[in-house]
Design an enzyme around this catalytic site. Structure first.
Site, PDB file in Angstrom:
ATOM      1  N   ILE A  70       0.851  -1.194   0.000  1.00 52.40           N
ATOM      2  CA  ILE A  70       0.000   0.000   0.000  1.00 52.40           C
ATOM      3  C   ILE A  70       0.886   1.243   0.000  1.00 52.40           C
ATOM      4  O   ILE A  70       1.872   1.298   0.740  1.00 52.40           O
ATOM      5  CB  ILE A  70      -0.889   0.020   1.266  1.00 52.40           C
ATOM      6  CG1 ILE A  70      -1.744  -1.233   1.338  1.00 52.40           C
ATOM      7  CG2 ILE A  70      -1.734   1.293   1.322  1.00 52.40           C
ATOM      8  CD1 ILE A  70      -2.356  -1.474   2.712  1.00 52.40           C
ATOM      9  N   CYS A  71       0.500   2.235  -0.797  1.00 51.54           N
ATOM     10  CA  CYS A  71       1.139   3.554  -0.717  1.00 51.54           C
ATOM     11  C   CYS A  71       0.052   4.608  -0.899  1.00 51.54           C
ATOM     12  O   CYS A  71      -1.130   4.333  -0.699  1.00 51.54           O
ATOM     13  CB  CYS A  71       2.274   3.694  -1.737  1.00 51.54           C
ATOM     14  SG  CYS A  71       1.730   3.829  -3.450  1.00 51.54           S
ATOM     15  N   ARG A  72       0.420   5.798  -1.284  1.00 52.84           N
ATOM     16  CA  ARG A  72      -0.563   6.872  -1.426  1.00 52.84           C
ATOM     17  C   ARG A  72      -1.488   6.643  -2.620  1.00 52.84           C
ATOM     18  O   ARG A  72      -2.698   6.716  -2.509  1.00 52.84           O
ATOM     19  CB  ARG A  72       0.150   8.228  -1.571  1.00 52.84           C
ATOM     20  CG  ARG A  72      -0.800   9.426  -1.565  1.00 52.84           C
ATOM     21  CD  ARG A  72      -0.046  10.739  -1.664  1.00 52.84           C
ATOM     22  NE  ARG A  72       0.342  11.056  -3.020  1.00 52.84           N
ATOM     23  CZ  ARG A  72      -0.461  11.585  -3.949  1.00 52.84           C
ATOM     24  NH1 ARG A  72      -1.708  11.838  -3.676  1.00 52.84           N
ATOM     25  NH2 ARG A  72      -0.011  11.856  -5.154  1.00 52.84           N
ATOM     26  N   GLY A  74      -0.703   4.018  -5.251  1.00 54.39           N
ATOM     27  CA  GLY A  74      -0.505   2.726  -5.903  1.00 54.39           C
ATOM     28  C   GLY A  74       0.734   2.668  -6.769  1.00 54.39           C
ATOM     29  O   GLY A  74       1.098   1.605  -7.271  1.00 54.39           O
ATOM     30  N   MET A  99      -3.958   4.783  -0.710  1.00 53.09           N
ATOM     31  CA  MET A  99      -4.703   5.474   0.347  1.00 53.09           C
ATOM     32  C   MET A  99      -5.630   6.551  -0.209  1.00 53.09           C
ATOM     33  O   MET A  99      -6.612   6.926   0.442  1.00 53.09           O
ATOM     34  CB  MET A  99      -3.746   6.063   1.383  1.00 53.09           C
ATOM     35  CG  MET A  99      -3.050   5.019   2.240  1.00 53.09           C
ATOM     36  SD  MET A  99      -4.179   3.912   3.141  1.00 53.09           S
ATOM     37  CE  MET A  99      -4.934   5.057   4.308  1.00 53.09           C
TER      38      MET A  99
END
Length: 124
Positions: A70-72, A74, A99
């Site tokens: 997971i990141c901000r 993708g 996110m």
């Protein structure tokens, strides 16, 4: 539904939510954002392992586990997923929307940094 990008399965928010709600130990969720982003809001219980620290611990990760990164948005998690694959971890998926797509509960503050204890990823 999810789709494939560069050999990495991309999961949509609804799929992430379903897996998360099952509350099992697999797959292992990992947030690869920077600490400053993580403290602003992250999925409750998901450990932090910043992307730039992954090379330091990649050999310690269990290759037989399933991972969801997971990141901000993708993007960074996609690059990290490719790095996982390049290092022999085949069962890795990416949260395509990151996110930015997560409109469910979040927790603020530093909750679960992996730092020097890789076992935190596996609830050991």
């Amino acid at each position: 539904m999810g789709y494939d990008l560069e050999g990495i399965e991309q999961l949509e928010k609804s799929e992430i939510k379903n897996i998360y709600d099952e509350n099992t130990s697999t797959p292992v969720f990992i947030d690869v954002r920077e600490p400053s982003e993580y403290v602003e809001g992250h999925i409750p219980g998901v450990p932090l392992l910043p992307m730039n620290q992954v090379p330091e611990v990649i050999d310690e990760l269990k290759k037989d586990k399933e991972y969801v990164l997971i990141c901000r948005s993708g993007n960074r998690s996609q690059h990290t997923a490719l790095y996982f694959k390049d290092n022999g971890i085949e069962n890795v998926k990416n949260f395509a929307g990151g996110m930015l797509a997560w409109d469910e509960e979040v927790t603020t503050g530093m909750e679960n940094p992996v730092e020097d204890d890789i076992s935190k990823l596996y609830n050991e």
